[in-house]
Design a protein around this motif. Sequence first.
Motif, mmCIF file in Angstrom:
data_model
loop_
_atom_site.group_PDB
_atom_site.id
_atom_site.type_symbol
_atom_site.label_atom_id
_atom_site.label_comp_id
_atom_site.label_asym_id
_atom_site.label_seq_id
_atom_site.Cartn_x
_atom_site.Cartn_y
_atom_site.Cartn_z
ATOM 1 N N TYR A 16 98.011 15.208 52.350
ATOM 2 C CA TYR A 16 98.036 16.067 51.170
ATOM 3 C C TYR A 16 96.614 16.286 50.661
ATOM 4 N N ASN A 17 96.351 17.486 50.180
ATOM 5 C CA ASN A 17 95.069 17.827 49.556
ATOM 6 C C ASN A 17 93.934 17.893 50.579
ATOM 7 N N ASP A 18 94.257 18.155 51.840
ATOM 8 C CA ASP A 18 93.262 18.206 52.918
ATOM 9 C C ASP A 18 93.379 19.554 53.642
ATOM 10 N N ALA A 19 92.699 20.558 53.107
ATOM 11 C CA ALA A 19 92.772 21.909 53.680
ATOM 12 C C ALA A 19 92.229 21.938 55.107
ATOM 13 N N ALA A 20 91.210 21.142 55.385
ATOM 14 C CA ALA A 20 90.643 21.112 56.739
ATOM 15 C C ALA A 20 91.679 20.619 57.750
ATOM 16 N N ALA A 21 92.518 19.661 57.349
ATOM 17 C CA ALA A 21 93.557 19.156 58.253
ATOM 18 C C ALA A 21 94.593 20.240 58.541
ATOM 19 N N ILE A 22 94.906 21.057 57.543
ATOM 20 C CA ILE A 22 95.835 22.170 57.765
ATOM 21 C C ILE A 22 95.230 23.156 58.758
ATOM 22 N N GLU A 23 93.967 23.487 58.558
ATOM 23 C CA GLU A 23 93.303 24.432 59.462
ATOM 24 C C GLU A 23 93.254 23.885 60.885
ATOM 25 N N GLN A 24 92.949 22.614 61.042
ATOM 26 C CA GLN A 24 92.896 22.003 62.368
ATOM 27 C C GLN A 24 94.275 22.023 63.028
ATOM 28 N N ALA A 25 95.317 21.749 62.256
ATOM 29 C CA ALA A 25 96.672 21.754 62.816
ATOM 30 C C ALA A 25 97.060 23.145 63.285
ATOM 31 N N ILE A 26 96.720 24.163 62.513
ATOM 32 C CA ILE A 26 97.041 25.544 62.887
ATOM 33 C C ILE A 26 96.287 25.944 64.151
ATOM 34 N N GLN A 27 95.013 25.576 64.227
ATOM 35 C CA GLN A 27 94.212 25.921 65.398
ATOM 36 C C GLN A 27 94.685 25.183 66.644
ATOM 37 N N ALA A 28 95.177 23.964 66.471
ATOM 38 C CA ALA A 28 95.584 23.151 67.613
ATOM 39 C C ALA A 28 96.990 23.472 68.113
ATOM 40 N N LEU A 66 104.245 23.322 51.583
ATOM 41 C CA LEU A 66 103.639 22.213 50.857
ATOM 42 C C LEU A 66 104.149 22.179 49.429
ATOM 43 N N GLU A 67 104.039 21.010 48.821
ATOM 44 C CA GLU A 67 104.360 20.861 47.406
ATOM 45 C C GLU A 67 103.066 21.066 46.632
ATOM 46 N N PRO A 68 103.007 22.080 45.763
ATOM 47 C CA PRO A 68 101.773 22.277 44.984
ATOM 48 C C PRO A 68 101.436 21.051 44.133
ATOM 49 N N VAL A 69 102.452 20.443 43.546
ATOM 50 C CA VAL A 69 102.279 19.202 42.792
ATOM 51 C C VAL A 69 103.330 18.235 43.320
ATOM 52 N N GLN A 70 102.878 17.099 43.830
ATOM 53 C CA GLN A 70 103.826 16.120 44.364
ATOM 54 C C GLN A 70 104.379 15.280 43.225
ATOM 55 N N GLY A 71 105.675 14.948 43.317
ATOM 56 C CA GLY A 71 106.300 14.231 42.226
ATOM 57 C C GLY A 71 107.016 12.955 42.596
ATOM 58 N N ALA A 94 105.954 10.169 44.120
ATOM 59 C CA ALA A 94 105.167 8.944 43.912
ATOM 60 C C ALA A 94 104.332 9.046 42.642
ATOM 61 N N GLY A 95 104.869 9.700 41.638
ATOM 62 C CA GLY A 95 104.096 9.992 40.436
ATOM 63 C C GLY A 95 103.651 11.439 40.505
ATOM 64 N N ILE A 96 102.990 11.903 39.500
ATOM 65 C CA ILE A 96 102.524 13.291 39.484
ATOM 66 C C ILE A 96 101.156 13.340 40.158
ATOM 67 N N ILE A 97 101.110 13.967 41.345
ATOM 68 C CA ILE A 97 99.867 14.071 42.110
ATOM 69 C C ILE A 97 99.490 15.541 42.172
ATOM 70 N N VAL A 98 98.361 15.873 41.563
ATOM 71 C CA VAL A 98 97.880 17.250 41.476
ATOM 72 C C VAL A 98 96.730 17.423 42.464
ATOM 73 N N PRO A 99 96.708 18.522 43.227
ATOM 74 C CA PRO A 99 95.625 18.713 44.202
ATOM 75 C C PRO A 99 94.301 19.026 43.515
ATOM 76 N N ASP A 100 93.229 18.871 44.289
ATOM 77 C CA ASP A 100 91.899 19.221 43.794
ATOM 78 C C ASP A 100 91.836 20.701 43.439
ATOM 79 N N LEU A 101 90.987 21.023 42.507
ATOM 80 C CA LEU A 101 90.773 22.404 42.117
ATOM 81 C C LEU A 101 90.304 23.209 43.331
#
Length: 99
Positions: free
Chosen positions: A25-37, A46-51, A53-60
């Motif tokens: 979660y919160n790793d745009a580079a990992a998404i790009e690598q997965a798409i390319q691979a 994806l969940e914009p805000v994960q709930g 395990a608590g409220i987890i908000v992604p980086d700006l």
Amino acid sequence: MSASANPKIKAGFAPLLPGFVRVPYNDAAAIEQAIQANSDIVAVLLEPVQGNAGIIVPDLGYLQKVRQICDRGYSQRMDRLLELAEYTEERIRAFSHSQ
């Protein structure tokens, strides 16, 4: 249910759809690598805000980066699909003219 990584949520719902690729979660580079691979990836879920395990908000800026990655990946795949469709259409025409 199929997209969840939580076994408790999946319990009792088999068979589930295969083919989900998970990245941190919160790793745009990992998404790009997965798409390319993996050319079989056709969407990002994806969940914009994960709930769970608590409220987890992604980086700006994370969601905007993911959108840009998806737009690029979708555009490249659409180009390939259009090329395949054109090739297929040419083959169908060639076959029907040979009959």
